[in-house]
Design a protein around this motif. Sequence first.
Motif, mmCIF file in Angstrom:
data_model
loop_
_atom_site.group_PDB
_atom_site.id
_atom_site.type_symbol
_atom_site.label_atom_id
_atom_site.label_comp_id
_atom_site.label_asym_id
_atom_site.label_seq_id
_atom_site.Cartn_x
_atom_site.Cartn_y
_atom_site.Cartn_z
ATOM 1 N N MET A 1 21.266 155.360 27.434
ATOM 2 C CA MET A 1 22.488 155.949 27.972
ATOM 3 C C MET A 1 22.144 157.264 28.668
ATOM 4 O O MET A 1 21.455 158.119 28.100
ATOM 5 C CB MET A 1 23.499 156.204 26.841
ATOM 6 N N GLU A 2 22.630 157.420 29.893
ATOM 7 C CA GLU A 2 22.404 158.653 30.639
ATOM 8 C C GLU A 2 23.225 159.777 30.012
ATOM 9 O O GLU A 2 24.430 159.640 29.799
ATOM 10 C CB GLU A 2 22.848 158.453 32.088
ATOM 11 N N LYS B 1 25.606 162.848 29.402
ATOM 12 C CA LYS B 1 26.762 163.345 30.146
ATOM 13 C C LYS B 1 26.905 164.855 29.914
ATOM 14 O O LYS B 1 26.401 165.399 28.926
ATOM 15 C CB LYS B 1 28.042 162.655 29.671
ATOM 16 N N ASP C 1 23.868 162.901 20.209
ATOM 17 C CA ASP C 1 23.602 161.736 21.062
ATOM 18 C C ASP C 1 22.928 162.119 22.370
ATOM 19 O O ASP C 1 22.762 161.266 23.256
ATOM 20 C CB ASP C 1 24.912 161.004 21.365
ATOM 21 N N HIS D 1 23.993 164.439 24.671
ATOM 22 C CA HIS D 1 24.840 164.947 25.737
ATOM 23 C C HIS D 1 24.737 166.470 25.844
ATOM 24 O O HIS D 1 24.488 167.163 24.857
ATOM 25 C CB HIS D 1 26.299 164.553 25.497
ATOM 26 N N LEU E 1 31.819 156.832 23.463
ATOM 27 C CA LEU E 1 30.909 157.132 24.566
ATOM 28 C C LEU E 1 29.634 156.297 24.475
ATOM 29 O O LEU E 1 29.078 155.900 25.501
ATOM 30 C CB LEU E 1 30.576 158.624 24.564
ATOM 31 N N ARG E 2 29.174 156.044 23.270
ATOM 32 C CA ARG E 2 27.976 155.199 23.118
ATOM 33 C C ARG E 2 28.266 153.774 23.569
ATOM 34 O O ARG E 2 27.422 153.131 24.206
ATOM 35 C CB ARG E 2 27.503 155.198 21.663
ATOM 36 N N LYS E 3 29.433 153.258 23.226
ATOM 37 C CA LYS E 3 29.751 151.866 23.528
ATOM 38 C C LYS E 3 30.144 151.658 24.989
ATOM 39 O O LYS E 3 29.909 150.585 25.565
ATOM 40 C CB LYS E 3 30.868 151.377 22.601
ATOM 41 N N HIS E 4 30.770 152.674 25.599
ATOM 42 C CA HIS E 4 31.274 152.513 26.969
ATOM 43 C C HIS E 4 30.936 153.753 27.804
ATOM 44 O O HIS E 4 31.837 154.444 28.290
ATOM 45 C CB HIS E 4 32.792 152.286 26.942
ATOM 46 N N PRO E 5 29.661 154.007 28.014
ATOM 47 C CA PRO E 5 29.281 155.246 28.710
ATOM 48 C C PRO E 5 29.702 155.277 30.176
ATOM 49 O O PRO E 5 29.868 156.364 30.740
ATOM 50 C CB PRO E 5 27.756 155.264 28.572
ATOM 51 N N ASP E 6 29.879 154.130 30.801
ATOM 52 C CA ASP E 6 30.143 154.092 32.238
ATOM 53 C C ASP E 6 31.461 153.409 32.593
ATOM 54 O O ASP E 6 31.699 153.093 33.754
ATOM 55 C CB ASP E 6 28.987 153.384 32.954
#
Length: 496
Positions: free
Chosen positions: A1-2, A4, A25, A27, A356-361
């Motif tokens: 995950m990029e 944020k 995580d 961020h 955020l981990r499950k749906h980062p984008d």
Amino acid sequence: MEPKHIVIVGGSVTGLGAALALSNDGHRVTVLERDATPMPDSHVEAFEKWDRRGSPQVRHSHALLARLYCLIRDHAPSLLAKLRYCGAEELHLIDMARRTMPHAELMPGDEDIVLLACRRITFEYVLRKHVLDTGLVELRDGDEVIGLSTASYSVEGPPRVDGVHLIRADGERELLRADFVADASGRRSKLCDWLEGVGASRPREDSEPCGIFYSSRFYKLRPGASPPPLTNGMGQDLGYMKIGIFPGDAGIFSVTLAASPEDDILRALLRPKGFERSAAALPILAGWIAPETAEPISEVHGMSNLKNTRRFFVRDGEPLALGIAALGDANIHTNPISGRGCSLGWVSAFLLAESLRKHPDDLRALALHFESGVEREIVPWYEMQLQQDRDAIEVDAMHRRGENPFKIENADGSQNPKAFMRSLLREGLGHAIREDMNVMRTFMRVFTLLDAPQDLMKRPEIFQAVLNAWNTRHTRPPLAVGPSRAEMVEILSSAA
């Protein structure tokens, strides 16, 4: 995950908990705290000097429940070590059970039921220092958020938040861009106004009075003195008054007394003389605040205009805005007498990190995943508190009219089911908790937020144990002992 860049509005317990969860995580987190109050040199000075104007509740009693304890233990063990070093103590179910049930059979999971005895101001101070010491979080104090920024491009659907407008501590205005914004600014949050300001529909808000005001005072144990054992628990409800004892760190504890805002005479609890006279007349408190045991070290702090409030940021299955979430009291807040605020604030913070981990984008999927977590993990507590407060308001009104809210038989000889349930919970559950390990475990797991709120009386084995205790109530000493309201009125009148 990029990773944020996430901006958090509000640097109190919930905001700092979110900063911890999100920075863990990877961020980059910026916390914006409106109060421009430098941190003192130690947690001791924090209690004496740290002026947290935007967080008046730091001067009141707090309960740090097992759900919060387990989040710290599992995600920030070094923070737990720092809290212990500053005098925080762990109150284990196992120890509580063995005082009244020395041969109780324990089960896996009982080790999770732990209350953390720590003042709110100590917890916030140590937490802020811990979060900043990681080097992963920037905290800007004195920066006040005044609105949201949205993406410049035009798209169909809800606004997409991409930052905040703020006034810096030096008075200059700034637009701070972010990949995501989390509002942790508490029950006085202006998020509804900010969302309207960027073209979003105004969130619906449901709100009901809690039916209480409350007053708190801190005490310090005298050298060599030990507090009385909590054999009758940490609180009592006399119907017209609620009483709480909150052990803290470093030999300091607090006492909270709460009553109805409609009961003008009991407003004397907001003044030192009335508070002390009342507390001394309550058997559950008398041993704690006796002059040979402890001395008061704070003023009497009051809080009123309390409401149970929920704000709705999803409508008809669609988020009102993307790129933003409301955490803790900014989303849902309930009667503070139950002591769930800090713990549920952290639950919402870790729900955001999970989303955020499950749906980062995918900001829409993120918002809906977070909302489903709130519905599952937080809303049941809000709904339970509504029911409890409605009944408490009714009970208090009956006390002021001179009626007995626990009288089971009506004047016509019929049974009053509401009064029976009140009596069952007051005189049955209270004793069963002290005599039946299964009842104690079940109750404490719900009370400390480890299990979802539930109607315990619907479980046959729990109901039978409580009913058995209630049927023999006349052979037992009462648990809730104290003056009647009429007697308390006389006590407070003499203190006026």
